[in-house]
Design a protein around this motif. Structure first.
Motif, PDB file in Angstrom:
ATOM      1  N   GLY A   1       0.786  -1.215   0.000  1.00  0.00           N
ATOM      2  CA  GLY A   1       0.000   0.000   0.000  1.00  0.00           C
ATOM      3  C   GLY A   1       0.828   1.279   0.000  1.00  0.00           C
ATOM      4  O   GLY A   1       2.037   1.279  -0.193  1.00  0.00           O
ATOM      5  N   ASP A   2       0.142   2.399   0.246  1.00  0.00           N
ATOM      6  CA  ASP A   2       0.743   3.722   0.177  1.00  0.00           C
ATOM      7  C   ASP A   2       1.841   3.915   1.221  1.00  0.00           C
ATOM      8  O   ASP A   2       2.887   4.488   0.929  1.00  0.00           O
ATOM      9  N   ALA A   3       1.610   3.446   2.449  1.00  0.00           N
ATOM     10  CA  ALA A   3       2.630   3.603   3.499  1.00  0.00           C
ATOM     11  C   ALA A   3       3.923   2.918   3.091  1.00  0.00           C
ATOM     12  O   ALA A   3       5.016   3.463   3.258  1.00  0.00           O
ATOM     13  N   TYR A   4       3.810   1.728   2.542  1.00  0.00           N
ATOM     14  CA  TYR A   4       4.994   0.999   2.109  1.00  0.00           C
ATOM     15  C   TYR A   4       5.678   1.724   0.954  1.00  0.00           C
ATOM     16  O   TYR A   4       6.900   1.863   0.937  1.00  0.00           O
ATOM     17  N   ALA A   5       4.909   2.193  -0.004  1.00  0.00           N
ATOM     18  CA  ALA A   5       5.485   2.898  -1.151  1.00  0.00           C
ATOM     19  C   ALA A   5       6.221   4.157  -0.693  1.00  0.00           C
ATOM     20  O   ALA A   5       7.330   4.441  -1.171  1.00  0.00           O
ATOM     21  N   ARG A   6       5.635   4.910   0.236  1.00  0.00           N
ATOM     22  CA  ARG A   6       6.290   6.116   0.750  1.00  0.00           C
ATOM     23  C   ARG A   6       7.543   5.765   1.534  1.00  0.00           C
ATOM     24  O   ARG A   6       8.576   6.425   1.416  1.00  0.00           O
ATOM     25  N   PHE A   7       7.455   4.711   2.358  1.00  0.00           N
ATOM     26  CA  PHE A   7       8.622   4.279   3.124  1.00  0.00           C
ATOM     27  C   PHE A   7       9.728   3.821   2.182  1.00  0.00           C
ATOM     28  O   PHE A   7      10.889   4.162   2.355  1.00  0.00           O
TER      29      PHE A   7
END
Length: 181
Positions: free
Chosen positions: A86-92
């Motif tokens: 998801g988005d959190a993983y992509a940003r991280f």
């Protein structure tokens, strides 16, 4: 392990090279994909092994780019996708790629991204990107292990050694001796 200009800057090749969380191995059976990739690999190898001073950097660059472009079109084993997590993983992932050599503290990434430390702690502890880069540097450079440790953000070489051994089951020195190119 490539310089910024090697291979030429094609978006599909760039995405493949940046995809550290993707598959590390594709199993190809006989068929058109195998023939295409095998042919490109044979040409790349032949050009690389020409007598000293006769290999063409441009031919090597374009053959490598073609090989990467074809690999990028292969189906991903296990259904992996760039947005897994998801988005959190992509940003991280983006932040980790930008600053993994500067910091690996969960608190720093949590503050930067606006997540809790608990959300990011597991990802930081299982940091496959650092292990991958460590393995590349150990196998493909003659840099001392202490220098590699500093490049990867470790303040003490012993901390790097312990981290590497915990994650891979072998010491950095043993890994280098086994995988030296």
């Amino acid at each position: 392990m490539f310089t910024a200009a090697f291979p030429p800057d094609f978006s599909a090749a760039r995405r493949l090279l940046a995809n550290w969380y993707g598959p590390t191995c594709w199993q190809l059976s006989t068929g058109p994909q195998y023939a295409t990739l095998g042919g490109l690999w044979a040409q790349l190898t032949a050009e690389y092994h020409r007598p000293p001073g006769t290999a063409s950097l441009e031919i090597l660059q374009y053959l490598l780019a073609a090989l990467l472009l074809h690999i990028g079109r292969l189906p991903r084993p296990g259904g992996l996708t760039p947005q897994a997590g998801g988005d959190a993983y992509a940003r991280f992932h983006a932040e980790l790629e930008r600053s993994y050599a500067t910091t690996r503290r969960a608190e720093d990434y949590a503050d930067q991204l606006g997540y809790s430390v608990k959300t990011l702690t597991r990802a930081c502890q299982a940091d496959a990107r650092v292990i991958l880069q460590a393995q590349r540097l150990l196998a493909h450079t003659g840099d001392p292990i202490a220098t590699i440790a500093r490049q990867l953000g470790f303040t003490e070489p012993t901390n790097f050694g312990n981290f590497f051994t915990r994650r891979t089951g072998t010491s950095p020195g043993d890994f280098r001796n086994t995988h030296r190119v």
